[in-house]
Design an enzyme around this catalytic site. Structure first.
Site, PDB file in Angstrom:
ATOM      1  N   GLN A   1       0.835  -1.213   0.000  1.00 38.02           N
ATOM      2  CA  GLN A   1       0.000   0.000   0.000  1.00 38.02           C
ATOM      3  C   GLN A   1       0.864   1.255   0.000  1.00 38.02           C
ATOM      4  O   GLN A   1       0.620   2.212  -0.740  1.00 38.02           O
ATOM      5  CB  GLN A   1      -0.897   0.028   1.235  1.00 38.02           C
ATOM      6  CG  GLN A   1      -1.981  -1.028   1.267  1.00 38.02           C
ATOM      7  CD  GLN A   1      -2.825  -0.901   2.530  1.00 38.02           C
ATOM      8  OE1 GLN A   1      -3.143   0.214   2.962  1.00 38.02           O
ATOM      9  NE2 GLN A   1      -3.174  -2.020   3.138  1.00 38.02           N
TER      10      GLN A   1
ATOM     11  N   CYS B   1      37.222 -18.917 -18.959  1.00 33.33           N
ATOM     12  CA  CYS B   1      37.983 -17.665 -18.981  1.00 33.33           C
ATOM     13  C   CYS B   1      39.153 -17.700 -17.991  1.00 33.33           C
ATOM     14  O   CYS B   1      40.184 -18.263 -18.305  1.00 33.33           O
ATOM     15  CB  CYS B   1      37.054 -16.479 -18.776  1.00 33.33           C
ATOM     16  SG  CYS B   1      37.730 -14.983 -19.510  1.00 33.33           S
TER      17      CYS B   1
ATOM     18  N   HIS C   1      33.067 -17.291 -22.779  1.00 30.14           N
ATOM     19  CA  HIS C   1      32.040 -17.571 -21.770  1.00 30.14           C
ATOM     20  C   HIS C   1      30.830 -18.251 -22.409  1.00 30.14           C
ATOM     21  O   HIS C   1      29.889 -17.563 -22.836  1.00 30.14           O
ATOM     22  CB  HIS C   1      31.581 -16.260 -21.118  1.00 30.14           C
ATOM     23  CG  HIS C   1      32.606 -15.623 -20.247  1.00 30.14           C
ATOM     24  ND1 HIS C   1      32.699 -15.864 -18.900  1.00 30.14           N
ATOM     25  CD2 HIS C   1      33.605 -14.751 -20.550  1.00 30.14           C
ATOM     26  CE1 HIS C   1      33.700 -15.160 -18.398  1.00 30.14           C
ATOM     27  NE2 HIS C   1      34.272 -14.479 -19.376  1.00 30.14           N
TER      28      HIS C   1
ATOM     29  N   GLU D   1      28.457 -19.706 -21.069  1.00 30.26           N
ATOM     30  CA  GLU D   1      27.234 -19.601 -20.249  1.00 30.26           C
ATOM     31  C   GLU D   1      26.260 -18.549 -20.783  1.00 30.26           C
ATOM     32  O   GLU D   1      25.065 -18.631 -20.548  1.00 30.26           O
ATOM     33  CB  GLU D   1      27.578 -19.322 -18.780  1.00 30.26           C
ATOM     34  CG  GLU D   1      28.192 -17.964 -18.448  1.00 30.26           C
ATOM     35  CD  GLU D   1      29.714 -17.932 -18.563  1.00 30.26           C
ATOM     36  OE1 GLU D   1      30.270 -18.759 -19.315  1.00 30.26           O
ATOM     37  OE2 GLU D   1      30.341 -17.067 -17.921  1.00 30.26           O
TER      38      GLU D   1
END
Ligand code: GLN
Length: 538
Positions: A193, A382, A508, A510
């Protein structure tokens, strides 16, 4: 014409606003609506590239070599897209542009002010994203929490946008927290709120509330929030704890969020198709087996520092029907007490992720040595690639004192050295070797077996590389550089053919991993860890 959905956050940070944004995008794109997404970060840094992962979490790298906030990872993973540098707007970028304009005389005669000059520039950058990519819907996530001084100009710009574009084209979604007090067991609405009141004070009335809670929001709580925050009950969405973040779009869709947004934006109603996503979530939640992976890093105290690594491991696990249990190993602890290396005994695979600087590096090298000598599957990324070269040079090739120049400038054997173009670099921000670079894989190698093709593209973020002067010597002792870039001059993947599974990448992988399409080297690594686990057990 593009519609805009502005996502703000209230009460406190860390509510998973990025995941909520990505989930809304998923819900819309599952209906065939084209979605684009951008992130506003109200800090003064031009980009997060120089921020400490301890403070800010991981730095994401886009295909075009921009260092971005980790929320980009959520967007790319959920929506399976590749975003660019223009999708991030920071206070630093906005001011840089305004001040450069001022120096050039763009505002000749005027007093340059936050309203209208800064707010105009904010809107210009957002409209520009919409103009170039022309999506049906552009999601704009505002970082930070409502009430922060830094967010004010952005919220004001968003308020103006709603006026300019009309209510039916600009929607406000507010992500808040509904805590449950253990003692009373009641879902408390007051923080939400207050947060909505704060937003209203700026002139923004949210259209939809997404409430983070532990347990599903009760109907009574939704009704109360609706009443106090001036929305309908249907506009209050419960975003309760789930087993996997990939479940969030399903949870929201079930509450009618998709249709609700379409009707608010006057978009034609379309049926969603989240079947593949449902299958994925089922698969994540019902693994047939499990595997333990040790991640040896320096920032293990803040999990957000390695979020893409964690996600890529999970994607690879799902593809192998396995749950990946991550064993976090603090490299500094290993460095201070090398006997702790035995902790790694519990792991079926060892991963050393990217990193910077001297602290903890020797601990990582110890872990790599342990993986190499004990035939435990290893994945280095890396810094984890560079340190694997250092470990091999010292302990196999007999190069005493070998090191990376980053760690020891006076090493007798600088097997890892600054990239030639980095020697000229003076400015720190955005100057690493960044973004996607084409790579060529050698045939008859593990790398080729994994990627099943010769040409790949992967994202980079580094200043150092394998010193070309040492390649012959290292290869003579059994290290294989199986992928290269820049016409064979830069080493990109290394492997040890005699080992059970020992592979490391200068890039990288990922950042390109998606829940339904794991990064190939992660998939192969988890597969090898599973094989190793079965070998050891049988
Ligand atoms: N510190 C190393 C370099 O700059 C590795 C960087 C990384 O791991 N991202 O080259």
């Amino acid at each position: 014409m593009t519609n805009f959905i502005i996502i703000t956050g209230g009460v406190l940070s860390g509510l998973g606003k990025g995941v909520s944004t990505a989930a809304i995008g998923k819900i819309l794109s599952s209906r065939g609506i084209s979605v684009d997404v951008c992130k506003i970060d109200p800090y003064l840094n031009v980009d997060p590239g120089l921020m400490n992962p301890f403070q800010h979490g991981e730095v994401w790298v886009t295909k075009d070599g921009y260092e971005a906030d980790l929320d980009f990872g959520h967007y790319e993973r959920f929506l399976d897209v590749e975003l660019g540098r223009d999708h991030n707007i920071t206070t630093g970028k906005v001011y840089l542009s305004v001040l450069e304009g001022e120096r050039k005389g763009k505002y000749l005669g005027q007093t340059v002010q936050i309203i209208p000059h800064v707010t105009d520039e904010i809107k210009r950058q957002i409209y520009e994203i919409a103009r170039i990519n022309n999506p049906d819907v552009l999601l704009v996530e505002i970082g930070g929490t409502t009430g922060d001084i830094e967010s004010m100009p952005f919220l004001e710009a968003m308020r103006q946008m709603r006026m300019e574009m009309g209510k039916e084209n600009v929607l406000f979604v507010h992500v808040t927290l509904v805590p449950t007090l253990k003692a009373v067991g009641e879902q408390k609405t007051k923080p939400t709120q207050h947060s909505v009141k704060e937003l209203r004070g700026i002139g923004i009335q949210p259209d939809i509330l997404i409430c983070r809670t532990e347990e599903e929001l009760l109907e009574a709580t939704k009704a109360k929030l609706a009443l106090f925050c001036d929305v309908s009950k249907l506009d209050v969405i419960s975003n309760h704890d789930v087993d996997t973040i990939y479940e969030v779009p399903l949870v929201m869709e079930k509450q009618g969020l998709g249709d609700n947004i379409l009707s608010k934006l006057n978009l034609r109603e379309r049926k969603h198709d989240l079947k593949d996503w449902e299958k994925l979530v089922y698969k994540i939640k019902n693994p047939k087996t499990n595997v333990s992976i040790a991640v040896v890093g320096k920032y293990t105290g803040l999990r957000d520092s390695y979020i893409s690594i964690t996600e890529a491991l999970r994607h690879a696990g799902t593809a192998n029907d396995a749950r990946v249990d991550i064993l976090w190993v603090e490299s500094l602890d290993l460095e201070e007490d090398p006997s702790k290396v035995w902790e790694l005994e519990k792991a079926d695979g060892i991963l050393v992720p990217g990193g910077f600087g001297k602290r903890g590096a020797e601990g990582k090298i110890l872990a790599i040595k342990y993986a190499r000598e004990n035939n435990i599957p290893y994945l280095g990324i890396c810094f984890g690639f560079q340190l694997a070269v250092v470990e091999f040079a010292r302990n196999v090739a007999g190069l005493k004192g070998a090191n990376s120049v980053e760690l020891d400038e006076d090493t007798p054997h600088p097997v890892i050295d600054l990239l030639p173009e980095q020697k000229r670099v003076k400015q720190m921000g955005g100057t690493m070797r960044l973004g996607e670079i084409p790579i060529i894989i050698e045939p008859d190698t593990l790398a080729y077996e994994i990627y099943k093709k010769q040409k790949i593209g992967e994202r980079h973020r580094h200043r150092y590389e394998v010193n070309p002067d040492y390649i012959e010597e290292l290869e003579k002792h059994g290290l294989c550089f199986s992928a290269k870039s820049d016409r064979g001059r830069r080493m990109e993947i290394l492997e040890i053919p005699d080992h059970f599974h020992f592979l490391a990448t200068q890039f990288h992988p990922e950042f390109k991993s998606r829940p339904i399409r794991p990064a190939p080297v992660f998939k192969a690594f988890v597969e090898a860890a599973l094989r190793r686990k079965n070998d050891v057990r049988s």
